[in-house]
Design an enzyme around this catalytic site. Structure first.
Site, PDB file in Angstrom:
ATOM      1  N   TYR A   4      -6.162   6.026   8.816  1.00 51.66           N
ATOM      2  CA  TYR A   4      -6.244   4.841   9.665  1.00 51.66           C
ATOM      3  C   TYR A   4      -5.642   3.658   8.923  1.00 51.66           C
ATOM      4  CZ  TYR A   4      -8.549   0.993  12.121  1.00 51.66           C
ATOM      5  OH  TYR A   4      -8.826  -0.157  12.796  1.00 51.66           O
ATOM      6  N   HIS A  24     -11.919   8.459  -6.672  1.00 44.79           N
ATOM      7  CA  HIS A  24     -12.710   7.627  -5.748  1.00 44.79           C
ATOM      8  C   HIS A  24     -14.026   8.285  -5.339  1.00 44.79           C
ATOM      9  CE1 HIS A  24      -9.588   4.660  -5.416  1.00 44.79           C
ATOM     10  NE2 HIS A  24      -8.711   5.529  -4.951  1.00 44.79           N
ATOM     11  N   ASP A  45      -4.343   5.327 -12.512  1.00 46.40           N
ATOM     12  CA  ASP A  45      -3.995   5.266 -11.087  1.00 46.40           C
ATOM     13  C   ASP A  45      -3.953   3.790 -10.646  1.00 46.40           C
ATOM     14  OD1 ASP A  45      -4.192   7.266  -8.440  1.00 46.40           O
ATOM     15  OD2 ASP A  45      -4.910   5.231  -8.032  1.00 46.40           O
ATOM     16  N   TYR A  58       2.530   8.484  -4.366  1.00 49.58           N
ATOM     17  CA  TYR A  58       2.875   8.819  -2.974  1.00 49.58           C
ATOM     18  C   TYR A  58       4.348   8.713  -2.650  1.00 49.58           C
ATOM     19  CZ  TYR A  58      -2.048   8.625  -3.275  1.00 49.58           C
ATOM     20  OH  TYR A  58      -3.316   8.862  -3.718  1.00 49.58           O
TER      21      TYR A  58
HETATM   22  C1  SP5 Z   1      -6.267   8.772  -5.153  1.00 51.03           C
HETATM   23  C2  SP5 Z   1      -5.695   7.569  -4.467  1.00 51.03           C
HETATM   24  O1  SP5 Z   1      -4.671   7.037  -4.905  1.00 51.03           O
HETATM   25  N1  SP5 Z   1      -6.294   7.134  -3.353  1.00 51.03           N
HETATM   26  C3  SP5 Z   1      -5.827   5.981  -2.673  1.00 51.03           C
HETATM   27  C4  SP5 Z   1      -6.403   5.815  -1.321  1.00 51.03           C
HETATM   28  C5  SP5 Z   1      -5.806   4.635  -0.621  1.00 51.03           C
HETATM   29  N2  SP5 Z   1      -6.179   4.626   0.731  1.00 51.03           N
HETATM   30  C6  SP5 Z   1      -5.894   3.574   1.634  1.00 51.03           C
HETATM   31  C7  SP5 Z   1      -5.145   2.425   1.098  1.00 51.03           C
HETATM   32  C8  SP5 Z   1      -4.870   1.406   2.133  1.00 51.03           C
HETATM   33  C9  SP5 Z   1      -3.887   0.449   1.606  1.00 51.03           C
HETATM   34  N3  SP5 Z   1      -3.085  -0.112   2.611  1.00 51.03           N
HETATM   35  C10 SP5 Z   1      -1.981  -0.853   2.051  1.00 51.03           C
HETATM   36  C11 SP5 Z   1      -1.014  -1.175   3.079  1.00 51.03           C
HETATM   37  C12 SP5 Z   1       0.287  -1.577   2.440  1.00 51.03           C
HETATM   38  N4  SP5 Z   1       1.313  -1.626   3.426  1.00 51.03           N
HETATM   39 ZN    ZN Z   2      -4.339   5.579  -6.262  1.00 53.56          ZN
END
Ligand code: SP5
Ligand code: ZN
Length: 350
Positions: free
Chosen positions: A18, A165, A201, A329
């Site tokens: 989401y 996390h 990280d 990523y």
């Molecule tokens: C293991 C790990 O790296 N988990 C990261 C989980 C991040 N999840 C959601 C992050 C939402 C960030 N949205 C940023 C929008 C930028 N355009």
């Molecule tokens: Zn991360």
């Protein structure tokens, strides 16, 4: 360097997450681990092995056994309740204020209530294969630890899904079981000594910090995007330094938006000094590569060369070191970036 890897991670292929009111493709894709595996295979300097089965006991030593039980049975209960969606995601969040001044009903509840009890965000779907994949990531991590306990100076566990996390009784942030925390707890129990964790990280490892927050025998040091702007928002500030016997055994270093290699390495040196001062303990590295300049969800500016420099500095600590994969990523360069970090660690150059 010896690398532990299992194809079991392929069972966990979350479809969505989401963001800003929309369902978007989940960033934590199986191809991430495949890209890393291929880059290390092509290097020729890494040898691959399968994990050995370590059972659930080390997981229950770091997590609430009820959380382990939930993840083991979540998919079966979802299907048994007549649900047909291929991803289990929370949609209703039991904030403490929900039950303020009231009793919270006990009992198992609907599978939709259960998932919201255990999962704290809307990025971390549970799919049919999640439990088996997450179990295998733990086995990968513990097998890498076995290699180091057996005398290897370094080992790399290609963990997927990631772990940092996941707290004692909570999953989220693409994480289900906290691979690094499970290894650290297992090392403490097996060696009777102390353990240091370095979390690089981009995101604060709230779960790892939480699990060891009151512990003086496990040092947690993290460099991450300032939680004032970055997920997971609710932890990772400098003022969080531990509690009770753990006072002084948590160190959070926040990084500014756009932080590049030179500035990053000055923060890294502070982190490494703290680990050095903690004493002669084995080191667990939570290796997130989402600090990369092209990462789609993060905002730092590290390059492939920076990763080799970080690896070299970590090697200079002279500690037995277990490196476990966390985030990262930008899949096209992920393999080269991990390769660069690990080659730096082995001082093979980038
Ligand atoms: C293991 C790990 O790296 N988990 C990261 C989980 C991040 N999840 C959601 C992050 C939402 C960030 N949205 C940023 C929008 C930028 N355009
Ligand atoms: Zn991360």
């Amino acid at each position: 360097m010896r690398v532990v890897h299992s194809a079991e991670h392929l069972r966990h292929a979350p479809g969505h997450e989401y963001e800003d009111g929309k369902a978007i493709a989940n960033y934590e894709v199986p191809e991430r681990a495949e890209a890393i595996r291929r880059a290390l295979e092509a290097d020729g300097g890494f040898t691959f092995e399968a994990p050995t089965e370590h059972g659930t006991e080390p997981i229950a030593a770091a997590h609430d056994p009820a959380m382990l039980g939930y993840l083991a049975s979540a998919w079966g209960e979802w299907v048994a309740a007549g649900e047909t969606a291929t991803e289990i995601m929370p949609d209703t969040f039991p904030l403490p204020a929900y039950h303020e001044g009231m009793e919270r009903p006990t009992g198992p509840g609907h599978p939709r209530a259960q998932v919201a009890t255990w999962v704290f965000d809307a990025s971390s779907p549970i799919v049919e294969g999640t439990y088996r994949a997450a179990r295998s990531a733990v086995d990968v991590a513990l097998t890498a630890a076995d290699l180091v306990l057996g005398g290897e100076r370094f080992a790399y566990g290609l963990c997927r899904p990631p772990g940092h996390h996941a707290a004692r009784a909570m999953m989220g942030g693409y994480c289900y079981f906290n691979n690094a925390a499970i290894v650290a707890e297992d090392l403490v129990r097996r060696t009777g000594g102390r353990v240091a964790i370095l979390d690089v990280d981009y995101h604060h490892g709230n779960g790892t910090q939480q699990i060891f927050y009151a512990r003086g025998d496990v040092l947690y040091v993290s460099l991450h995007g300032d939680p004032a702007r970055a997920y997971p928002y609710f932890s990772g500030y400098a003022e969080e330094t531990g509690t009770g016997a753990g006072i002084g055994a948590t160190l959070n270093l926040s990084l500014p938006e756009g932080c590049g290699g030179e500035e990053y390495l000055t923060h890294m040196d502070r982190a490494l000094d703290a680990i050095d001062e903690f004493g002669d303990a084995p080191l667990v590295v939570s290796l997130g590569i989402d600090t990369y300049r092209l990462d789609p969800i993060c905002d730092l500016a590290l390059t492939t060369e920076t990763y080799a420099a970080v690896g070299r500095r970590v090697a200079a600590l002279g500690r037995p070191t277990i490196v476990l994969q966390e985030g990262g990523y930008y899949v096209p360069d992920l393999g080269q970036n991990v390769r660069s970090w690990l080659r730096g660690l082995e001082e093979r150059g980038d």
